[in-house]
Scaffold this motif. Structure first.
Motif, PDB file in Angstrom:
ATOM      1  N   SER A   8       0.829  -1.200   0.000  1.00 50.80           N
ATOM      2  CA  SER A   8       0.000   0.000   0.000  1.00 50.80           C
ATOM      3  C   SER A   8       0.870   1.260   0.000  1.00 50.80           C
ATOM      4  O   SER A   8       2.000   1.259   0.501  1.00 50.80           O
ATOM      5  N   ALA A   9       0.302   2.321  -0.596  1.00 48.82           N
ATOM      6  CA  ALA A   9       1.039   3.589  -0.686  1.00 48.82           C
ATOM      7  C   ALA A   9       1.325   4.154   0.703  1.00 48.82           C
ATOM      8  O   ALA A   9       2.361   4.784   0.930  1.00 48.82           O
ATOM      9  N   LYS A  10       0.398   3.886   1.628  1.00 49.10           N
ATOM     10  CA  LYS A  10       0.570   4.404   2.995  1.00 49.10           C
ATOM     11  C   LYS A  10       1.828   3.808   3.650  1.00 49.10           C
ATOM     12  O   LYS A  10       2.645   4.530   4.219  1.00 49.10           O
ATOM     13  N   ILE A  11       1.976   2.482   3.513  1.00 46.98           N
ATOM     14  CA  ILE A  11       3.159   1.818   4.083  1.00 46.98           C
ATOM     15  C   ILE A  11       4.422   2.319   3.392  1.00 46.98           C
ATOM     16  O   ILE A  11       5.423   2.645   4.024  1.00 46.98           O
ATOM     17  N   ARG A  12       4.348   2.413   2.048  1.00 47.45           N
ATOM     18  CA  ARG A  12       5.508   2.823   1.266  1.00 47.45           C
ATOM     19  C   ARG A  12       5.976   4.223   1.670  1.00 47.45           C
ATOM     20  O   ARG A  12       7.159   4.458   1.897  1.00 47.45           O
ATOM     21  N   TRP A  13       5.031   5.153   1.784  1.00 51.31           N
ATOM     22  CA  TRP A  13       5.400   6.539   2.094  1.00 51.31           C
ATOM     23  C   TRP A  13       5.842   6.716   3.539  1.00 51.31           C
ATOM     24  O   TRP A  13       6.803   7.439   3.812  1.00 51.31           O
ATOM     25  N   THR A  14       5.150   6.050   4.460  1.00 50.99           N
ATOM     26  CA  THR A  14       5.557   6.152   5.872  1.00 50.99           C
ATOM     27  C   THR A  14       6.957   5.577   6.044  1.00 50.99           C
ATOM     28  O   THR A  14       7.810   6.172   6.725  1.00 50.99           O
ATOM     29  N   GLY A  15       7.194   4.430   5.402  1.00 44.65           N
ATOM     30  CA  GLY A  15       8.520   3.809   5.462  1.00 44.65           C
ATOM     31  C   GLY A  15       9.592   4.719   4.873  1.00 44.65           C
ATOM     32  O   GLY A  15      10.688   4.844   5.429  1.00 44.65           O
ATOM     33  N   ALA A  16       9.258   5.367   3.754  1.00 41.08           N
ATOM     34  CA  ALA A  16      10.235   6.251   3.101  1.00 41.08           C
ATOM     35  C   ALA A  16      10.564   7.450   3.988  1.00 41.08           C
ATOM     36  O   ALA A  16      11.738   7.823   4.138  1.00 41.08           O
ATOM     37  N   VAL A  17       9.540   8.051   4.594  1.00 35.90           N
ATOM     38  CA  VAL A  17       9.766   9.224   5.458  1.00 35.90           C
ATOM     39  C   VAL A  17      10.636   8.830   6.658  1.00 35.90           C
ATOM     40  O   VAL A  17      11.619   9.519   6.981  1.00 35.90           O
ATOM     41  N   LEU A  18      10.283   7.714   7.300  1.00 35.31           N
ATOM     42  CA  LEU A  18      11.073   7.256   8.456  1.00 35.31           C
ATOM     43  C   LEU A  18      12.506   6.927   8.033  1.00 35.31           C
ATOM     44  O   LEU A  18      13.467   7.229   8.749  1.00 35.31           O
ATOM     45  N   GLY A  19      12.640   6.327   6.840  1.00 33.39           N
ATOM     46  CA  GLY A  19      13.970   5.970   6.333  1.00 33.39           C
ATOM     47  C   GLY A  19      14.829   7.197   6.081  1.00 33.39           C
ATOM     48  O   GLY A  19      16.005   7.236   6.462  1.00 33.39           O
ATOM     49  N   VAL A  20      14.250   8.223   5.464  1.00 34.69           N
ATOM     50  CA  VAL A  20      15.000   9.462   5.176  1.00 34.69           C
ATOM     51  C   VAL A  20      15.428  10.122   6.495  1.00 34.69           C
ATOM     52  O   VAL A  20      16.582  10.552   6.646  1.00 34.69           O
ATOM     53  N   LEU A  21      14.504  10.179   7.445  1.00 31.98           N
ATOM     54  CA  LEU A  21      14.839  10.760   8.756  1.00 31.98           C
ATOM     55  C   LEU A  21      15.943   9.946   9.445  1.00 31.98           C
ATOM     56  O   LEU A  21      16.872  10.507  10.031  1.00 31.98           O
ATOM     57  N   GLY A  22      15.826   8.630   9.339  1.00 32.81           N
ATOM     58  CA  GLY A  22      16.826   7.739   9.948  1.00 32.81           C
ATOM     59  C   GLY A  22      18.198   7.927   9.326  1.00 32.81           C
ATOM     60  O   GLY A  22      19.203   7.999  10.038  1.00 32.81           O
ATOM     61  N   VAL A  23      18.248   8.051   7.987  1.00 37.53           N
ATOM     62  CA  VAL A  23      19.538   8.244   7.305  1.00 37.53           C
ATOM     63  C   VAL A  23      20.133   9.600   7.697  1.00 37.53           C
ATOM     64  O   VAL A  23      21.347   9.708   7.969  1.00 37.53           O
ATOM     65  N   ALA A  24      19.274  10.632   7.769  1.00 39.30           N
ATOM     66  CA  ALA A  24      19.757  11.970   8.152  1.00 39.30           C
ATOM     67  C   ALA A  24      20.360  11.934   9.562  1.00 39.30           C
ATOM     68  O   ALA A  24      21.450  12.466   9.804  1.00 39.30           O
ATOM     69  N   LEU A  25      19.647  11.266  10.469  1.00 37.57           N
ATOM     70  CA  LEU A  25      20.128  11.181  11.853  1.00 37.57           C
ATOM     71  C   LEU A  25      21.400  10.316  11.930  1.00 37.57           C
ATOM     72  O   LEU A  25      22.288  10.569  12.748  1.00 37.57           O
ATOM     73  N   THR A  26      21.492   9.323  11.043  1.00 34.23           N
ATOM     74  CA  THR A  26      22.690   8.481  11.002  1.00 34.23           C
ATOM     75  C   THR A  26      23.914   9.296  10.574  1.00 34.23           C
ATOM     76  O   THR A  26      25.011   9.118  11.107  1.00 34.23           O
ATOM     77  N   LEU A  27      23.702  10.198   9.604  1.00 35.07           N
ATOM     78  CA  LEU A  27      24.814  11.060   9.165  1.00 35.07           C
ATOM     79  C   LEU A  27      25.267  11.955  10.318  1.00 35.07           C
ATOM     80  O   LEU A  27      26.466  12.141  10.550  1.00 35.07           O
ATOM     81  N   VAL A  28      24.285  12.505  11.047  1.00 36.93           N
ATOM     82  CA  VAL A  28      24.609  13.337  12.215  1.00 36.93           C
ATOM     83  C   VAL A  28      25.380  12.503  13.249  1.00 36.93           C
ATOM     84  O   VAL A  28      26.379  12.951  13.808  1.00 36.93           O
ATOM     85  N   LEU A  29      24.904  11.259  13.454  1.00 34.04           N
ATOM     86  CA  LEU A  29      25.556  10.368  14.421  1.00 34.04           C
ATOM     87  C   LEU A  29      27.023  10.160  14.053  1.00 34.04           C
ATOM     88  O   LEU A  29      27.913  10.253  14.904  1.00 34.04           O
ATOM     89  N   HIS A  30      27.296   9.901  12.760  1.00 33.37           N
ATOM     90  CA  HIS A  30      28.678   9.649  12.350  1.00 33.37           C
ATOM     91  C   HIS A  30      29.555  10.882  12.505  1.00 33.37           C
ATOM     92  O   HIS A  30      30.731  10.773  12.849  1.00 33.37           O
TER      93      HIS A  30
END
Lengths: 238, 87
Positions: free
Chosen positions: A2-24
């Motif tokens: 479903s588009a809802k799962i796809r988009w929620t997953g994408a938003v969380l993933g982008v936020l997670g990657v951004a925070l991972t860059l900050v972490l490094h």
């Protein structure tokens, strides 16, 4: 999916990657070095968040499995499978990064001390979760057996937590949630929380995609059974 | 009845699991004493204990390789299933 799962997953993933860059950036350029252990202590910022995510994932498995046994809602079983897969992977990270740190801090790659042994046991229990699922001819029965393993396995988590207090252990006392307050340097504490946030966001992003994958898989199976292309396995579509 | 007990046990396990990271424990003391300056600071670097430098990089490599591997695995399985659904 479903588009809802796809988009929620994408938003969380982008936020997670951004925070991972900050972490490094924090880990390699900002956080101070611990005096006794030196730079190897920086493994802390990936080791502890991975443990947190693994325990959270197995907690999700236990709750979803228990409610699945109660309500027989297939979506809960799918969520449990998705969380269990993530939990195993994050426990693998814990079990591999810990010895790399322990080799320098303790002088040994591995020792059969309670926390390490119970964490390894946890990994094997959830490996068993997947083996049990596929070990019965009736898929529904396999799901029920796996749900019980998922619940029983989560009981190992409080044991891991309490093992440092109950037994002689190489792991020292808590450093964050202590009655006297955290003994960690404030910058280290901030880096730890960024690590926890990054890994939690990434886990939920991938968990959603894995859950979506399970739904697509079940949908395909149901369609093939309905079209008569696949013989109906015992218990499916019941 | 049994299901109710199992559900209660699972909730207790989850509650305890949520407490664990807050009580994060580490091998080797309180970690209160530090040397100021990150790895990029040459002056701070000179006074740091660099033992296990490679271990740190290997640990981070392993962690992100496993996470990246999971993403690739999910993406491949999903693509295969969606292709099968279209056919």
């Amino acid at each position: 999916m479903s588009a809802k799962i796809r988009w929620t997953g994408a938003v969380l993933g982008v936020l997670g990657v951004a925070l991972t860059l900050v972490l490094h950036w924090m880990v390699f350029f900002w956080v101070p070095t611990e005096r006794t252990m030196g730079v190897v202590q920086r493994i802390f910022y990936v080791h502890v968040p991975a443990a947190w995510v693994a325990f959270m994932a197995f907690g999700i498995v236990a709750v979803c499995s228990a409610v699945y046994l109660w309500l027989k809602d297939e979506r809960l079983d799918m969520a449990a499978v998705a969380a269990a897969e993530g939990g195993i992977l994050f426990t693998t990270i814990v079990l591999l990064t810990g010895p790399l740190w322990g080799r320098v801090a303790w002088g040994t790659w591995w020792t059969w001390e309670p926390r390490l042994t119970l964490t390894l046991l946890l990994w094997f229990i959830y490996l068993g979760y997947f083996l049990v699922r596929s070990s019965t001819e009736n898929p529904q029965r396999g799901k029920r057996f796996a749900a019980v393993v998922g619940i029983v396995g989560a009981l190992d988590i409080p044991l891991i937590h309490l093992s440092v207090q109950w037994f002689r252990s190489l792991h020292p006392a808590p450093v964050v949630m202590r009655p006297a307050g955290p003994s960690l340097h404030p910058d280290m504490l901030a880096t730890l929380f960024v690590g926890l946030g990054a890994m939690t966001l990434l886990f939920f992003s991938f968990f959603l995609y894995r859950y979506g994958l399970e739904r697509v898989s079940q949908g395909l199976l149901h369609r093939e059974v309905a079209e008569g292309r696949t013989p109906q396995p015992e218990g499916v579509l019941s | 009845m049994i299901r109710g007990i199992l559900f209660a046990l699972a909730l207790i396990a989850l509650s305890l699991a949520l407490v664990v990271p807050a009580e994060a424990v580490v091998p080797g003391g309180s970690m209160a004493e530090v040397i100021q300056g990150g790895l990029a600071d040459p002056q701070a670097l000179a006074g740091q204990n660099l033992r296990g430098y490679t271990h740190m990089f290997i640990a981070y490599f392993i962690a992100w390789a496993i996470i990246f591997g999971w993403v690739i695995s999910i993406a491949r399985r999903l693509r295969r299933l969606e292709k099968a659904l279209r056919e």
